[in-house]
Design an enzyme around this catalytic site. Structure first.
Site, PDB file in Angstrom:
ATOM      1  N   SER A 103       0.826  -1.213   0.000  1.00 55.02           N
ATOM      2  CA  SER A 103       0.000   0.000   0.000  1.00 55.02           C
ATOM      3  C   SER A 103       0.858   1.261   0.000  1.00 55.02           C
ATOM      4  O   SER A 103       1.836   1.362   0.753  1.00 55.02           O
ATOM      5  CB  SER A 103      -0.902   0.008   1.244  1.00 55.02           C
ATOM      6  OG  SER A 103      -1.575   1.252   1.319  1.00 55.02           O
ATOM      7  N   LYS A 118     -13.929  -3.967   2.209  1.00 56.21           N
ATOM      8  CA  LYS A 118     -14.727  -2.762   1.902  1.00 56.21           C
ATOM      9  C   LYS A 118     -16.238  -2.963   2.070  1.00 56.21           C
ATOM     10  O   LYS A 118     -16.952  -2.017   2.396  1.00 56.21           O
ATOM     11  CB  LYS A 118     -14.439  -2.287   0.468  1.00 56.21           C
ATOM     12  CG  LYS A 118     -13.088  -1.622   0.317  1.00 56.21           C
ATOM     13  CD  LYS A 118     -12.918  -1.061  -1.083  1.00 56.21           C
ATOM     14  CE  LYS A 118     -11.637  -0.288  -1.198  1.00 56.21           C
ATOM     15  NZ  LYS A 118     -11.468   0.359  -2.507  1.00 56.21           N
ATOM     16  N   ASP A 140     -13.730   6.707  -3.235  1.00 61.52           N
ATOM     17  CA  ASP A 140     -13.177   6.153  -4.486  1.00 61.52           C
ATOM     18  C   ASP A 140     -13.800   6.797  -5.732  1.00 61.52           C
ATOM     19  O   ASP A 140     -13.098   7.199  -6.657  1.00 61.52           O
ATOM     20  CB  ASP A 140     -13.403   4.642  -4.548  1.00 61.52           C
ATOM     21  CG  ASP A 140     -12.377   3.856  -3.741  1.00 61.52           C
ATOM     22  OD1 ASP A 140     -11.283   4.379  -3.494  1.00 61.52           O
ATOM     23  OD2 ASP A 140     -12.696   2.723  -3.350  1.00 61.52           O
ATOM     24  N   GLY A 171     -14.061  -4.693 -16.601  1.00 64.02           N
ATOM     25  CA  GLY A 171     -14.097  -5.256 -15.259  1.00 64.02           C
ATOM     26  C   GLY A 171     -15.389  -4.887 -14.564  1.00 64.02           C
ATOM     27  O   GLY A 171     -16.068  -3.914 -14.957  1.00 64.02           O
ATOM     28  N   ALA A 172     -15.745  -5.681 -13.561  1.00 66.79           N
ATOM     29  CA  ALA A 172     -17.020  -5.458 -12.866  1.00 66.79           C
ATOM     30  C   ALA A 172     -16.866  -5.673 -11.363  1.00 66.79           C
ATOM     31  O   ALA A 172     -17.818  -6.012 -10.678  1.00 66.79           O
ATOM     32  CB  ALA A 172     -18.080  -6.391 -13.433  1.00 66.79           C
ATOM     33  N   THR A 196     -16.498 -12.230 -16.911  1.00 62.91           N
ATOM     34  CA  THR A 196     -17.693 -12.962 -16.484  1.00 62.91           C
ATOM     35  C   THR A 196     -18.902 -12.101 -16.834  1.00 62.91           C
ATOM     36  O   THR A 196     -19.170 -11.100 -16.161  1.00 62.91           O
ATOM     37  CB  THR A 196     -17.642 -13.228 -14.961  1.00 62.91           C
ATOM     38  OG1 THR A 196     -16.358 -13.742 -14.630  1.00 62.91           O
ATOM     39  CG2 THR A 196     -18.716 -14.202 -14.527  1.00 62.91           C
TER      40      THR A 196
HETATM   41  N1  LIG Z   1      -5.913   3.576  -8.623  1.00 58.45           N
HETATM   42  C1  LIG Z   1      -6.673   3.321  -7.604  1.00 58.45           C
HETATM   43  O1  LIG Z   1      -6.881   4.154  -6.711  1.00 58.45           O
HETATM   44  C2  LIG Z   1      -7.347   1.993  -7.507  1.00 58.45           C
HETATM   45  C3  LIG Z   1      -8.399   1.794  -6.595  1.00 58.45           C
HETATM   46  C4  LIG Z   1      -9.020   0.544  -6.561  1.00 58.45           C
HETATM   47  C5  LIG Z   1      -8.575  -0.474  -7.395  1.00 58.45           C
HETATM   48  N2  LIG Z   1      -7.550  -0.222  -8.257  1.00 58.45           N
HETATM   49  C6  LIG Z   1      -7.113  -1.272  -9.198  1.00 58.45           C
HETATM   50  O2  LIG Z   1      -8.231  -1.673  -9.966  1.00 58.45           O
HETATM   51  C7  LIG Z   1      -8.136  -3.063 -10.270  1.00 58.45           C
HETATM   52  C8  LIG Z   1      -9.398  -3.788  -9.842  1.00 58.45           C
HETATM   53  O3  LIG Z   1      -9.548  -3.707  -8.432  1.00 58.45           O
HETATM   54  P1  LIG Z   1     -10.901  -4.178  -7.712  1.00 58.45           P
HETATM   55  O4  LIG Z   1     -10.789  -3.756  -6.304  1.00 58.45           O
HETATM   56  O5  LIG Z   1     -12.084  -3.780  -8.503  1.00 58.45           O
HETATM   57  O6  LIG Z   1     -10.746  -5.789  -7.808  1.00 58.45           O
HETATM   58  P2  LIG Z   1     -11.916  -6.878  -7.844  1.00 58.45           P
HETATM   59  O7  LIG Z   1     -13.076  -6.408  -7.042  1.00 58.45           O
HETATM   60  O8  LIG Z   1     -11.239  -8.149  -7.508  1.00 58.45           O
HETATM   61  O9  LIG Z   1     -12.396  -6.921  -9.385  1.00 58.45           O
HETATM   62  C9  LIG Z   1     -11.517  -7.313 -10.411  1.00 58.45           C
HETATM   63  C10 LIG Z   1     -12.250  -7.349 -11.752  1.00 58.45           C
HETATM   64  O10 LIG Z   1     -11.262  -7.667 -12.738  1.00 58.45           O
HETATM   65  C11 LIG Z   1     -11.670  -8.842 -13.438  1.00 58.45           C
HETATM   66  N3  LIG Z   1     -10.515  -9.697 -13.740  1.00 58.45           N
HETATM   67  C12 LIG Z   1      -9.624 -10.224 -12.862  1.00 58.45           C
HETATM   68  N4  LIG Z   1      -8.712 -10.959 -13.514  1.00 58.45           N
HETATM   69  C13 LIG Z   1      -9.039 -10.909 -14.829  1.00 58.45           C
HETATM   70  C14 LIG Z   1      -8.487 -11.487 -16.015  1.00 58.45           C
HETATM   71  N5  LIG Z   1      -7.388 -12.251 -15.970  1.00 58.45           N
HETATM   72  N6  LIG Z   1      -9.088 -11.221 -17.196  1.00 58.45           N
HETATM   73  C15 LIG Z   1     -10.190 -10.445 -17.250  1.00 58.45           C
HETATM   74  N7  LIG Z   1     -10.770  -9.879 -16.164  1.00 58.45           N
HETATM   75  C16 LIG Z   1     -10.193 -10.105 -14.968  1.00 58.45           C
HETATM   76  C17 LIG Z   1     -12.606  -9.586 -12.519  1.00 58.45           C
HETATM   77  O11 LIG Z   1     -13.391 -10.383 -13.354  1.00 58.45           O
HETATM   78  P3  LIG Z   1     -14.631 -11.266 -12.882  1.00 58.45           P
HETATM   79  O12 LIG Z   1     -15.786 -10.321 -12.894  1.00 58.45           O
HETATM   80  O13 LIG Z   1     -14.695 -12.333 -13.881  1.00 58.45           O
HETATM   81  O14 LIG Z   1     -14.283 -11.741 -11.481  1.00 58.45           O
HETATM   82  C18 LIG Z   1     -13.333  -8.419 -11.835  1.00 58.45           C
HETATM   83  O15 LIG Z   1     -14.390  -7.958 -12.621  1.00 58.45           O
HETATM   84  C19 LIG Z   1      -6.865  -3.553  -9.576  1.00 58.45           C
HETATM   85  O16 LIG Z   1      -5.816  -3.513 -10.498  1.00 58.45           O
HETATM   86  C20 LIG Z   1      -6.642  -2.532  -8.498  1.00 58.45           C
HETATM   87  O17 LIG Z   1      -5.272  -2.411  -8.144  1.00 58.45           O
HETATM   88  C21 LIG Z   1      -6.933   0.972  -8.334  1.00 58.45           C
END
Ligand SMILES: NC(=O)c1ccc[n+]([C@@H]2O[C@H](COP(=O)([O-])OP(=O)(O)OC[C@H]3O[C@@H](n4cnc5c(N)ncnc54)[C@H](OP(=O)(O)O)[C@@H]3O)[C@@H](O)[C@H]2O)c1
Length: 276
Positions: free
Chosen positions: A15, A66, A102, A126-127, A151
């Site tokens: 982090s 969260k 966020d 992504g979702a 998905t």
């Molecule tokens: N910059 C920032 O402040 C910030 C803040 C939050 C998050 N992030 C980044 O945003 C990203 C997502 O975070 P999150 O918290 O939303 O995670 P999350 O809740 O785990 O969601 C991840 C999403 O990505 C999809 N995914 C994972 N692996 C995949 C693959 N190999 N191919 C295609 N789709 C894939 C998942 O698909 P399914 O729907 O099939 O499970 C899901 O929809 C991460 O990289 C995180 O570091 C950045």
């Protein structure tokens, strides 16, 4: 003695929040302290009670807590309720208020980077939690906000919620790639392309418009393959640091009533990440 704050999550060792908030404390000349705490899923209630009992001024919440933290707090504000998740907690006299910075942090980052989003047609890849925060916040301003995911059912569920505010449809990543030229804003909210898998990209950018802006929420690496390919096609690119910084700045403002320096923070964190 200064105040103390922190972030709870698991994993938490990478982090950037402690570095960011400590820098802002130093900017203001304050002796406050911000610490990362690894909290396992099963220990969340004890951790929240401990933070309250020990007098933390507030704390951030990240994966995987969260959503699970919501019933453990005394109050949830409208923004956190709308997004269905809490990323910031404010402690006042034994009461814990959950909010979420966020989505608003993401919108602030668009403003800072002069990314046109009002009325724009947007595609979110992504979702998960980040896609939900970004998608529901953009729905208040953008034209249509479509969702593409690995998905389809999950993409459909998010599109259904976005459609309560603005037009939204769900696609597979392949179908979205085939109609990419219709979007002016494309946001990668999947972890695809993150260190160490830096050669991966969420979808083909063959059909991207050179008028588009591509935002990757990833900041490790600072430029992902998705960003590099988009840049080579003439699109504008932004990484995940501005969102990270603005969600943190909004949390800081909620705790201390002061606005920290966000532009200087991007340079500071970029240098730290580049040296990683
Ligand atoms: N910059 C920032 O402040 C910030 C803040 C939050 C998050 N992030 C980044 O945003 C990203 C997502 O975070 P999150 O918290 O939303 O995670 P999350 O809740 O785990 O969601 C991840 C999403 O990505 C999809 N995914 C994972 N692996 C995949 C693959 N190999 N191919 C295609 N789709 C894939 C998942 O698909 P399914 O729907 O099939 O499970 C899901 O929809 C991460 O990289 C995180 O570091 C950045």
């Amino acid at each position: 003695m200064g105040e103390w704050l922190g972030v709870i999550g698991d994993p938490i060792e990478h982090s950037l929040s402690p570095i960011m908030h400590q820098k802002w404390f130093a900017d203001f000349g304050w002796s406050h302290h911000y610490q990362a705490f690894r909290v396992k899923r099963d220990d969340l209630k004890q951790a929240v009670d401990g933070l309250r009992a020990l007098g933390a001024k507030g704390f951030n919440v990240t994966i995987p807590h969260k959503v699970a933290i919501m019933p453990l707090l005394d109050e949830i504000d409208d923004e956190a309720r709308a997004l269905g998740a809490v990323n910031t907690v404010i402690h006042t006299d034994g009461r814990l208020l959950g909010t979420n910075t966020d989505g608003l942090g993401f919108i602030e980052s668009l403003k800072e980077k002069n990314v046109p989003y009002a009325g724009a047609d947007v595609l979110i890849l992504g979702a998960g939690g980040a896609a939900r925060a970004v998608g529901l916040s953009l729905a208040r301003h953008a034209g249509r906000v479509d969702v593409a995911g690995r998905t389809l059912e999950k993409a459909e569920a998010l599109a259904h919620d976005i459609a309560k505010t603005t037009a939204s449809a769900a696609y597979t990543l392949e179908r979205a790639a085939a109609r990419l030229d219709g979007y002016r804003l494309i946001i990668n909210a999947t972890p695809v392309g993150m260190t160490p898998n830096i050669d991966a990209a969420p979808l083909s950018l063959e059909r991207i418009s050179d008028q588009a802006t591509c935002i990757d929420l990833i900041y490790r690496p600072l430029e992902t393959r998705f960003m590099k390919e988009a840049r080579q096609k003439g699109a504008r690119v932004v990484n995940g640091l501005p969102m990270l910084i603005h969600q943190g700045a909004l949390a800081f403002e909620r705790w201390f009533g002061r606005r920290p320096d966000t532009a200087g923070m991007e340079t500071y964190l970029s240098q730290i990440l580049a040296a990683d």
